[in-house]
Design a protein around this motif. Structure first.
Motif, PDB file in Angstrom:
ATOM      1  N   UNK A  72      10.492  -0.438 -10.601  1.00  0.00           N
ATOM      2  CA  UNK A  72       9.743   0.527 -11.406  1.00  0.00           C
ATOM      3  C   UNK A  72       9.029  -0.129 -12.584  1.00  0.00           C
ATOM      4  N   UNK A  73       9.550  -1.266 -13.062  1.00  0.00           N
ATOM      5  CA  UNK A  73       8.939  -1.977 -14.186  1.00  0.00           C
ATOM      6  C   UNK A  73       7.823  -2.925 -13.753  1.00  0.00           C
ATOM      7  N   UNK A  74       7.584  -3.029 -12.451  1.00  0.00           N
ATOM      8  CA  UNK A  74       6.536  -3.907 -11.952  1.00  0.00           C
ATOM      9  C   UNK A  74       6.986  -5.307 -11.635  1.00  0.00           C
ATOM     10  N   UNK A  75       8.289  -5.561 -11.659  1.00  0.00           N
ATOM     11  CA  UNK A  75       8.802  -6.890 -11.308  1.00  0.00           C
ATOM     12  C   UNK A  75       8.802  -7.085  -9.799  1.00  0.00           C
ATOM     13  N   UNK A  76       8.417  -8.276  -9.363  1.00  0.00           N
ATOM     14  CA  UNK A  76       8.393  -8.594  -7.936  1.00  0.00           C
ATOM     15  C   UNK A  76       9.816  -8.777  -7.424  1.00  0.00           C
ATOM     16  N   UNK A  77      10.213  -7.947  -6.480  1.00  0.00           N
ATOM     17  CA  UNK A  77      11.538  -8.086  -5.880  1.00  0.00           C
ATOM     18  C   UNK A  77      11.479  -8.982  -4.651  1.00  0.00           C
ATOM     19  N   UNK A  78      10.590  -8.666  -3.730  1.00  0.00           N
ATOM     20  CA  UNK A  78      10.449  -9.479  -2.513  1.00  0.00           C
ATOM     21  C   UNK A  78       8.995  -9.508  -2.073  1.00  0.00           C
ATOM     22  N   UNK A  79       8.668 -10.558  -1.331  1.00  0.00           N
ATOM     23  CA  UNK A  79       7.374 -10.687  -0.673  1.00  0.00           C
ATOM     24  C   UNK A  79       7.594 -10.603   0.830  1.00  0.00           C
ATOM     25  N   UNK A  80       6.838  -9.747   1.489  1.00  0.00           N
ATOM     26  CA  UNK A  80       6.963  -9.536   2.929  1.00  0.00           C
ATOM     27  C   UNK A  80       5.751 -10.159   3.608  1.00  0.00           C
ATOM     28  N   UNK A  81       5.994 -11.124   4.469  1.00  0.00           N
ATOM     29  CA  UNK A  81       4.880 -11.855   5.076  1.00  0.00           C
ATOM     30  C   UNK A  81       4.977 -11.801   6.598  1.00  0.00           C
ATOM     31  N   UNK A  82       3.935 -11.330   7.279  1.00  0.00           N
ATOM     32  CA  UNK A  82       3.947 -11.333   8.741  1.00  0.00           C
ATOM     33  C   UNK A  82       3.622 -12.720   9.282  1.00  0.00           C
ATOM     34  N   UNK A  83       4.187 -13.042  10.412  1.00  0.00           N
ATOM     35  CA  UNK A  83       3.838 -14.270  11.102  1.00  0.00           C
ATOM     36  C   UNK A  83       2.762 -13.918  12.107  1.00  0.00           C
TER      37      UNK A  83
END
Length: 203
Positions: A72-83
């Motif tokens: 909610x604060x705008x912090x990056x939790x995870x990045x999801x990347x497709x192969x």
């Protein structure tokens, strides 16, 4: 991960973070949005209407691009990347805004390209052999419903179904209601639904 029992998991099953494992069921609403240059694809709210997570993806004409799950604060939790070269719609999910192999949290892939219903097998980073999945997602996305299971068992850890109101139809928004069982990382569950949505969205 925590071992499944007849009624759920015995201890918190943390994937993204232990702060997202509650001792009680967690109900969330996922609201799909039209992507813009400054906003994302989803808002995730709790039953009080507070924003819990946001999902942002680059504004692009391509179907597939990396997405980011933020708190909610705008912090990056995870990045999801497709192969992009994968024949099984494989995704890799990394901690924060990293895409380094050392920050890999889990990966997910469709069990077959030829499915009326989508089944995803999810493997945590330490499951390098991938003989047995750590979680499994079974979905009928045309009906906006899915069930997420612990491992290759019949133990449910989360469920999603579509909920529409006259207001949501008028505004052109889909609402997906998600119930996450106790001791299950609900940020992780949201990340799985983001992957599921991307695999099934039209070009």
């Amino acid at each position: 991960m925590a071992q499944p029992t007849a009624t759920g998991v015995a201890h918190p099953a943390s994937v993204i973070g232990p702060s997202y494992c509650a001792p009680h069921p967690v109900d969330l609403a996922i609201i799909t949005k039209t992507p813009t240059l400054t906003d994302g694809n989803f808002d995730v709210i709790d039953i009080q209407g507070n924003i819990v997570f946001k999902v942002r993806a680059p504004f692009t004409c391509f179907q597939r691009a990396r997405s980011v799950l933020l708190d909610a604060a705008g912090n990056h939790l995870v990045t999801l990347r497709p192969k992009l070269t994968s024949s099984h719609d494989r995704w890799k999910v990394f901690r924060g805004d990293s895409t380094n192999s050392g920050d890999l949290l889990f990966s997910a892939k469709r069990s077959s390209m030829f499915q009326c219903k989508t089944t995803l097998h999810v493997f945590l980073a330490n499951n390098t052999r991938e003989d047995v999945c750590d979680f499994k997602v079974k979905a009928t996305f045309s009906e906006r419903s899915c069930v997420i299971y612990a491992g290759d068992s019949s133990t449910e850890v989360a469920q999603m179904h579509k909920k529409q109101s006259l207001k949501s139809v008028f505004l052109g928004k889909d609402h997906f209601m998600v119930t996450v069982n106790p001791n299950i990382d609900y940020a992780f569950i949201v990340a799985l639904i983001v992957i599921l949505y991307d695999i099934n969205r039209p070009v």
